[in-house]
Design an enzyme around this catalytic site. Structure first.
Site, short mmCIF file in Angstrom:
data_model
loop_
_atom_site.label_atom_id
_atom_site.label_comp_id
_atom_site.label_asym_id
_atom_site.label_seq_id
_atom_site.Cartn_x
_atom_site.Cartn_y
_atom_site.Cartn_z
N PHE A 173 3.08 2.88 -7.37
CA PHE A 173 2.20 4.04 -7.51
C PHE A 173 2.72 5.23 -6.70
CE2 PHE A 173 0.44 1.56 -3.91
CZ PHE A 173 0.49 2.52 -2.90
N GLU A 175 0.66 8.47 -4.66
CA GLU A 175 -0.69 8.92 -4.32
C GLU A 175 -0.68 10.16 -3.43
OE1 GLU A 175 -3.17 4.70 -4.46
OE2 GLU A 175 -2.58 5.51 -2.49
N HIS A 281 9.46 -3.99 1.98
CA HIS A 281 8.65 -5.19 2.21
C HIS A 281 9.09 -6.37 1.34
CE1 HIS A 281 5.62 -2.84 -0.47
NE2 HIS A 281 6.29 -3.65 -1.26
N MET A 316 -6.07 0.59 -5.78
CA MET A 316 -6.66 1.82 -6.33
C MET A 316 -8.12 1.90 -5.89
SD MET A 316 -5.34 1.59 -10.27
CE MET A 316 -6.01 3.17 -10.79
N HIS A 337 2.00 -6.52 3.65
CA HIS A 337 2.52 -5.35 2.92
C HIS A 337 1.43 -4.69 2.08
CE1 HIS A 337 2.37 -7.72 -0.73
NE2 HIS A 337 3.17 -6.93 -1.42
N GLY A 340 -3.01 -7.79 -1.10
CA GLY A 340 -2.73 -9.10 -1.69
C GLY A 340 -3.67 -9.41 -2.84
#
Length: 408
Positions: A173, A175, A281, A316, A337, A340
């Site tokens: 993504f 953002e 990551h 999101m 990271h 999950g």
């Protein structure tokens, strides 16, 4: 400094230390970790982060220290996947009420998604005519890639330069976020794209063939490994280092384009590099832990040495965090990271309605269609609980809330 307690599992191999208090930890992920723990070259123990969940071959959210061997599937196929965030001089008060133009500008600046099923047609997620800035960014990668292609013919027809500076699909993504002080951040998540996938897949298969040739039986064939000192080990280290560099540069190219796009959309200039973090990551690195020089494989985990900055994104509609590492030795100086997954993509599409997705992302300028329900917040663990479980691993520096989210 008081360190947050971890849980310990034992099942015939080295211990598994997991920072999972208060968060879901599926039985299938536990079994994967147990399989890894039984390998003969694991150093000390395996660490599981609070975002731990089932992955292909190796568990996502795992930190695997090895002596004399590397497991390609423990890195995965999105080699070098990671995050980049920059703090700008913009304030929330300077943003317009409607951010649709900002989202559109970002979508135009960075190819994203993928055009599936168009034989011979243009993929919207790749460059057709590679722009000059991407060509310039490719230059330091080109010579080594030629070397890799000569050694591994499967890399000759990959998406490489035409994927540099592109986002991809799934959980990747871009953002625009606000921190708790009203500051504006730009943040993105992506990795080594098609060429990294091909490298990862190629070496996983090579490792499996080596295991067959040497009659080595494993609890899971995806845990096939490459012993140090072998030709395939050296080739993998060479290729994975290149892919990690590609991933880092990929994020840098995208961020530069996003900054220009946002400036154009807002019609104003601003300082876009007040603070910056760029971290992998999904990667492997040589580090020193508990008296030994080891290979540390982090699959869905961020290095969090004392004072080292990292990024832990939510889903999101959820919050994200800029963090500073506490250097917790028990976790091999690592943290999660992200949040999950708690649902598979298929399960999320079955269980989460479009109306529920709309409610969960009501205050975010983003896609609202059924094609992104597998990325809706309900598909992930609650990020607040994930952060609470690892308060002995990192400290929160900034708390971010996205107001624009671009996904493929």
């Amino acid at each position: 400094m008081t360190q947050q307690a971890y849980e310990v599992m034992r099942d015939g191999g080295v211990p598994i230390k997991s920072w999972t208090v208060g968060v879901p930890f599926e039985a299938e992920a536990k079994q994967q970790l147990k399989n890894i723990s039984r390998l003969p070259f694991i150093h000390q123990w395996v660490a599981a982060m609070p975002d731990v969940h089932l992955g292909k071959g190796a568990t996502i959210g795992s930190v695997v220290p090895t002596l004399g061997a590397v497991i390609p599937a423990a890195v995965g196929v999105d080699i070098g996947c990671g995050m980049m965030a920059v703090r700008t001089s913009l304030k929330a008060s300077q943003l317009p009420d409607n951010l649709a133009a900002v989202r559109t500008a970002i979508e135009r600046a960075v190819p994203h998604g993928r055009s599936a099923g168009r034989r011979g047609g243009r993929d919207k997620g790749a460059w057709c005519d590679v722009p000059d800035d991407v060509m310039n960014a490719w230059a330091p990668l080109a010579a080594q890639f030629d070397v890799l292609q000569d050694k591994h013919r499967v890399l000759k027809k990959t998406n490489n330069i035409n994927h540099l500076g592109t986002l991809g699909t799934g959980n990747h993504f871009i953002e625009l976020c606000l921190d708790e002080h009203g500051g504006v951040w730009l943040m993105l998540h992506s990795g080594s794209r098609g060429v990294g996938n091909r490298i990862g897949t190629h070496f996983i298969e090579m490792a499996k063939k080596d295991m067959e040739r040497w009659h080595i039986h494993l609890p899971d064939s995806d845990l096939a490994y490459l012993p140090e000192g072998t030709e395939h080990f050296d080739q993998y280290v060479e290729a994975v280092e290149w892919a990690q560099n590609f991933a880092r540069i990929n994020r840098e190219v995208m961020m530069a384009r996003v900054i220009v796009a946002v400036k154009d959309a807002l019609g104003m200039d601003f300082d876009a590099r007040m603070e910056a973090v760029n971290c992998h990551h999904n990667y492997v690195s040589r580090e020193h832990h508990f008296g030994k020089d080891v290979l540390i494989t982090r699959k869905g985990a961020v290095r969090a040495r004392e004072g080292e900055m990292g990024i832990i994104p939510g889903s999101m509609g959820a919050r994200s965090f800029i963090v500073r590492g506490l250097g917790n030795a028990e976790s091999f100086c690592s943290c999660s990271h992200g949040a999950g997954r708690v649902m598979s993509r298929t399960k999320a599409k079955k269980l989460v309605s479009l109306e529920e997705h709309l409610q969960a992302t009501a205050d975010v300028e983003c896609r609202k269609d059924s094609g992104v329900i597998d990325e809706t917040p309900a598909a992930y663990k609650p990020i607040e609980k994930v952060m609470a479980a690892q308060k002995g691993l990192v400290e929160i520096v900034y708390t971010l809330k996205q107001v624009v989210c671009v996904k493929g």
